[in-house]
Design an enzyme around this catalytic site. Structure first.
Site, short mmCIF file in Angstrom:
data_model
loop_
_atom_site.label_atom_id
_atom_site.label_comp_id
_atom_site.label_asym_id
_atom_site.label_seq_id
_atom_site.Cartn_x
_atom_site.Cartn_y
_atom_site.Cartn_z
N ASP A 289 0.88 -1.17 0.00
CA ASP A 289 0.00 0.00 0.00
C ASP A 289 0.93 1.23 0.00
O ASP A 289 2.10 1.09 0.31
CB ASP A 289 -0.82 -0.08 1.30
CG ASP A 289 -1.71 1.12 1.48
OD1 ASP A 289 -2.28 1.56 0.48
OD2 ASP A 289 -1.83 1.61 2.60
N PHE A 453 -12.85 19.99 -5.47
CA PHE A 453 -11.93 19.17 -6.26
C PHE A 453 -12.64 17.87 -6.66
O PHE A 453 -13.29 17.24 -5.85
CB PHE A 453 -10.72 18.82 -5.39
CG PHE A 453 -9.67 18.04 -6.13
CD1 PHE A 453 -8.62 18.69 -6.75
CD2 PHE A 453 -9.73 16.65 -6.20
CE1 PHE A 453 -7.65 17.97 -7.44
CE2 PHE A 453 -8.77 15.94 -6.88
CZ PHE A 453 -7.73 16.59 -7.51
N LYS A 458 -9.68 17.65 -11.60
CA LYS A 458 -8.32 17.75 -11.03
C LYS A 458 -7.97 19.18 -10.58
O LYS A 458 -6.82 19.57 -10.58
CB LYS A 458 -7.26 17.29 -12.03
CG LYS A 458 -7.35 15.82 -12.38
CD LYS A 458 -6.11 15.41 -13.17
CE LYS A 458 -6.08 13.93 -13.49
NZ LYS A 458 -7.25 13.41 -14.18
N GLY A 587 -5.10 3.67 -3.10
CA GLY A 587 -6.38 4.31 -3.41
C GLY A 587 -6.19 5.76 -3.84
O GLY A 587 -7.14 6.48 -4.10
N ARG A 668 -6.02 4.39 -7.41
CA ARG A 668 -7.48 4.37 -7.29
C ARG A 668 -8.01 2.94 -7.20
O ARG A 668 -8.92 2.56 -7.91
CB ARG A 668 -8.12 5.10 -8.48
CG ARG A 668 -7.89 6.59 -8.47
CD ARG A 668 -8.97 7.29 -7.69
NE ARG A 668 -8.63 8.69 -7.42
CZ ARG A 668 -8.81 9.27 -6.24
NH1 ARG A 668 -9.26 8.60 -5.22
NH2 ARG A 668 -8.53 10.53 -6.06
N LYS A 674 -7.72 -4.86 -4.66
CA LYS A 674 -6.36 -5.21 -4.22
C LYS A 674 -6.25 -6.72 -4.01
O LYS A 674 -5.28 -7.36 -4.44
CB LYS A 674 -6.02 -4.50 -2.90
CG LYS A 674 -5.89 -3.00 -3.03
CD LYS A 674 -5.47 -2.39 -1.70
CE LYS A 674 -5.25 -0.89 -1.80
NZ LYS A 674 -4.72 -0.31 -0.57
N ASP A 698 -6.60 -2.52 3.60
CA ASP A 698 -5.60 -3.48 3.09
C ASP A 698 -5.84 -4.89 3.62
O ASP A 698 -5.12 -5.81 3.27
CB ASP A 698 -4.19 -3.04 3.51
CG ASP A 698 -3.88 -1.63 3.07
OD1 ASP A 698 -4.20 -1.31 1.91
OD2 ASP A 698 -3.35 -0.85 3.87
#
Length: 956
Positions: A289, A453, A458, A587, A668, A674, A698
């Site tokens: 991670d 945002f 962006k 992420g 992301r 994962k 995780d």
């Protein structure tokens, strides 16, 4: 009878060890389930355990308390009707998220009024997606009934932590239906590769046992009740099956675990699953991670660039001087203006553009950074809880009592920096914010619009009106890719952004545009109209905002550093040299992930990175994969959505290509994604994977990997509790793998092969003995001799192989390349196994035939001579296998020999004591032992001389 007893002991040891692991897990779960929460009832507050909370309960959660189940947010003690939550255990992002209370319940005068209204909440069925929610809140007893739509911003998911105020929510999902539990996979029982390999070899030994017994019966000629003698042979040769291997290995694993926890170089390391320490020595893929694992998640402002001049950490005092000067000038001008009672200068915008002085440019840049953000300053109330109503006025607004809250740590770093140079954000609510100048004057700005945002745009923007001059300014900041098209032409932005990114800084471009009152009014009417449209609302709103984003004046470029964990670079370097391929699954945003991959040397300086373009369809994925196939030796950067598309249509091709990359960065990534990547690697490559993480997001990845390592980080202890090994810092992983992984694997391989050899040698002797005596199924050694052979006489020296090491720890750390050999699994393979089988057959044959050639008159002497020679041979073989001596090994050897000599006095049932004490006995035993062991010593010496293993070249 000795075999069943022994098996019982073997099983008891294994069951005990598994049970203690399980019991510890049970205790940890119980601790979490028995946390107390306040539940609101008609009769007031009641304390309930988190395991007793049910759907429909009204739960009160205090600041810094973990939310026990998924709730809809009804009320908060904060005046704004909103609160911040920390979601790091859910999505791994440590920035704070803003959540808004349902306005109908927030408006109620008192807490108890929740029971006087008649309302209900509708929620969609439980889902995996943590970023979306659809529901409605309906109050029926008002006229007309109030309907409010509920979205993600009205929810409080379980496992998140309340960061401000006290909140009250109604529970909508509990237990297995909560978002956090739906995003974790069921843990599997992990079995090490070494154990699987040993199972294969044991099956081969079983086949050998059956074959040997059938051969014996065939040579007997199938006479009489042949099936009875077949079973007798099966029992006689049953020592081929290494039953004691389980106990020896389990005790060995416990010893490795103890050594890891006692290692002073990696303090605080905990072994939670004691069954797989050898896995640490066989890893090929390491999935890590980013936030909190490689980085500390502490942002520090490092650089301000104005195009012609750049300020670093050592020149921040110059910025401070510029600010002090420009604000004192403005104040003197303002006092002069007031004296002549002139109207505020409006003509400024029509004046010709002059080249601004550095001082004014610095001032503009700092002001923009101080205004364009979503940060809220928070002051801790000093007074007792009972008087909060009156305490508002005398709340402590001093600098040391202020903390900043924002949805991203970058934002906080920027505002803290403006405070350090003298421009301080002292207050903010939904409509205004106040800044304090170096001179202590308070400037108030009215917030007209904010554009938050998003990952598509962006960038974020804000339109403010200065209360003192009534000037309206549109400020915007964002990633360089998004901003370069919006700002006026310049020749330095792209180059400087590249320079900063290479230093590992996160860059933001800041720009502004002055608006007249008419321009703003026109914009506002179009904007509100777009916000009310039903079709394509987001597109229309974006189009209106874009009409403002033209020809903006570029003010500055900021660089913020996300500090890496201690020694991340050398550790990653070491792992790379050890032949381990590292994948970073995060992420976080693509730019940030790439930036950290470079600064942590996950991608080395000389390597190119290939950024996989966003793909949505099969065709696009095909083209993009082809483009990637043409690149050689470059790191891959891909986003979660594109990855999903590629895996859907071209799973095999994608994994094949990605596995050839030196490093892969997936940004992301959802928690379940994962885990999916880990499983893909296991299926496609068949290699061992290791996952490292520190947050609740995780956990699924850690549980899916062959070996999971949790880091006890800021993000709580969920990952370290679910992992097989937990370490306090990332840098400890190097030693854990290079030293402990290596030695655990090497030792277990030596130990298990030796235990097999111990059973094979005695079975060979039995076979030779039976062959000579006309294939009679008569045991060579009776009762206690067999039990003693497998336990008292040889157990300690064999088990002392657990202390053996081929390379000193310092060497293993200095030359990580040695680790590459381990992944090939050469310490325990069919080849080494066959070598041990041949040794066993040779030694068993020599011992038995030697004893038979040398025996006189009585059969008793054969037993005495051969058994003594056998015990001596085993002890010498341990000495031959050992690579580095430890004092305990010598003690074990001498102790076993002493035990045997001492026990000869009591074994008169089997041995002739008078014969044992003669010289003849001594020389015959010595001769046989020398013939069985000397050739092996000679062979080992020649092998070391002619083809030494890689590690011996280093240690010589």
């Amino acid at each position: 009878m000795e075999v069943p007893l022994y098996q019982g002991f073997v099983l008891a040891v294994t069951i005990m060890r598994e049970a203690t692991d399980e019991f510890r897990r049970f205790q940890r779960d119980k601790e979490v389930n028995s946390q107390l929460y306040s539940k609101l009832t008609v009769r007031g507050k009641v304390q309930v355990k988190s395991s007793d909370i049910q759907v429909g309960d009204l739960i009160i959660v205090e600041k810094n308390q973990r939310i026990p189940s998924d709730m809809v947010f009804l009320r908060t003690s904060e005046k704004a009707g909103s609160c911040f939550i920390r979601t790091d255990q859910l999505d791994g992002e440590t920035d704070w998220k803003l959540r808004v209370a349902v306005s109908c319940t927030q408006r109620l005068p008192a807490l108890g009024d929740l029971f006087s209204i008649n309302a209900y909440v509708y929620a969609q069925k439980p889902q995996l997606d943590i970023h979306s929610f659809e529901g409605t809140f309906t109050r029926e007893d008002s006229d007309p009934p109030i309907h409010e739509s509920l979205s993600i911003e009205n929810t409080l998911w379980a496992s998140t932590v309340v960061a401000s105020g006290t909140v009250i929510g109604v529970v909508i999902y509990t237990g297995k239906e909560t978002r956090s539990v739906m995003n974790t996979s069921n843990p599997k029982n992990k079995v090490g590769l070494l154990d699987l390999e040993l199972n294969q070899l044991t099956k081969a030994l079983f086949l050998a046992l059956v074959a040997l017994s059938v051969v014996m019966v065939t040579l007997q000629g199938f006479s009489g009740a042949w099936y009875r003698s077949l079973f007798r042979f099966l029992l006689l040769f049953s020592y081929i099956i290494p039953i004691s291997l389980r106990v020896n290995l389990d005790m060995g694993k416990a010893a490795y675990g103890w050594m890891i926890m006692k290692d002073e170089n990696i303090p605080g390391t905990v072994v939670r699953t004691s069954t797989i320490p050898e896995e640490l020595g066989r890893l090929v893929y390491l999935l890590t991670d980013k936030t909190g694992t490689l980085t500390r998640n502490e942002m520090v402002f490092k650089r301000l660039h104005l195009g012609t001049v750049s300020y670093g950490t050592d020149t921040m005092d110059e910025i401070q001087n510029h600010l002090v000067n420009s604000y004192s000038q403005m104040q003197s001008q303002a006092s002069g203006n007031n004296a002549s009672s002139a109207p505020p200068r409006k003509a400024q915008s029509s004046a010709p553009k002059v080249r601004k002085s550095v001082s004014s440019r610095v001032h503009e840049a700092v002001k923009a950074v101080a205004l364009c953000h979503n940060v809220t300053p928070v002051y801790e109330a000093r007074s007792a809880a009972g008087e909060t109503e009156f305490a508002e006025a005398d709340q402590d607004f001093s600098d040391d009592n202020r903390t900043y809250q924002a949805s991203s740590p970058d934002e906080v770093a920027l505002v803290q920096w403006t405070e350090s140079v003298g421009l301080t954000l002292v207050n903010r609510d939904l409509t205004s914010m106040q800044l304090r100048t170096p001179g202590g004057q308070i400037l108030t700005y009215c917030i007209l619009q904010t554009f938050p945002f998003t990952s598509e745009s962006k960038r974020m923007g804000v339109i403010v009106r200065d209360e003192s001059t009534a000037e309206i300014t549109f400020y915007m900041k964002g990633a360089d890719v998004a901003m370069s098209t919006v700002v006026q032409y310049n020749d330095w932005l792209e180059e400087e952004c590249g320079n900063m990114a290479r230093e590992g800084l996160r860059t933001l471009v800041v720009a502004k545009r002055a608006l007249t009152e008419e321009q703003y009014q026109d914009f506002e009417s179009r904007y509100n109209q777009a916000k009310l449209s039903i079709h394509d609302r987001t597109l229309k709103v974006a189009a209106v905002v874009e009409s403002l984003e033209r020809e903006m004046e570029l003010l500055c470029l900021t660089g913020v550093e996300d500090q890496l964990q201690a020694d991340v670079r050398p550790t990653l370097e070491m792992l790379r040299n050890a032949g381990i391929k590292i994948w970073m699954l995060t992420g976080d945003k693509l730019e940030t992930a790439t930036c950290i991959a470079k600064s942590s040397h996950l991608v080395s300086r000389t390597q190119d990175t290939h950024v996989f373009r966003p793909v949505t369809s099969r065709g696009e994925a095909h083209l993009e994969l082809n483009a990637f196939r043409r690149k050689h030796d470059c790191a891959l950067v891909i986003s979660g959505d594109s990855l999903e598309v590629c895996l859907k249509y071209y799973e095999h091709e994608f994994v094949e290509l990605a596995c050839q990359c030196p490093a892969v960065v997936c940004c992301r990534c959802a928690p379940t994604q994962k885990a999916h990547i880990v499983k893909l690697l296991q299926q496609h490559t068949g290699r061992r994977t290791c996952a490292i993480g520190d947050g609740g997001n995780d956990v699924s990845m850690i549980q899916a990997a062959d070996c999971g390592i949790g880091i006890e980080g800021k993000e709580g202890r969920q990952a370290s509790l679910a992992a097989d090994f937990s370490v306090p810092q990332f840098k400890h992983i190097g030693r854990l793998l290079m030293v402990h992984g290596r030695s655990s694997y090497k030792r277990s391989a030596a130990l298990s092969q030796f235990v097999m050899h111990r059973g094979l040698i005695i079975s060979t002797m039995q076979a030779v003995f039976s062959s000579i005596f006309y294939f009679a199924s008569v045991p060579l050694y009776q009762g206690f001799l067999m039990v003693g052979y497998a336990t008292v006489y040889t157990m300690f020296p064999v088990f002392s192989l657990v202390l053996d090491q081929d390379v000193k720890p310092e060497m293993a750390m200095l030359y990580p390349e040695l680790y590459k050999d381990l992944t090939k699994g050469r310490s325990l393979s069919c080849k080494t196994f066959l070598v041990w089988v041949l040794i066993s057959i040779y030694q068993g044959g020599i011992l038995m035939s030697g004893a038979l050639v040398l025996f006189e008159s009585e059969f008793v002497h054969v037993v005495a001579i051969s058994f003594t020679a056998l015990v001596l041979t085993e002890l010498l073989m341990v000495a031959l296998t050992v690579r580095t001596w430890h004092w305990l090994m010598a003690v074990a050897e001498l102790l076993s020999l002493g035990c045997y000599v001492a026990s000869l006095a009591f074994l008169n049932k089997y041995f002739d004591v008078a014969f044992i004490t003669t010289v003849t006995f001594v020389w015959k035993v010595s001769a046989i032992t020398v013939v069985s062991c000397l050739p092996l010593y000679v062979l080992k010496y020649l092998k070391r001389k002619l083809s030494p293993p890689s590690y011996s070249k280093l240690s010589s």
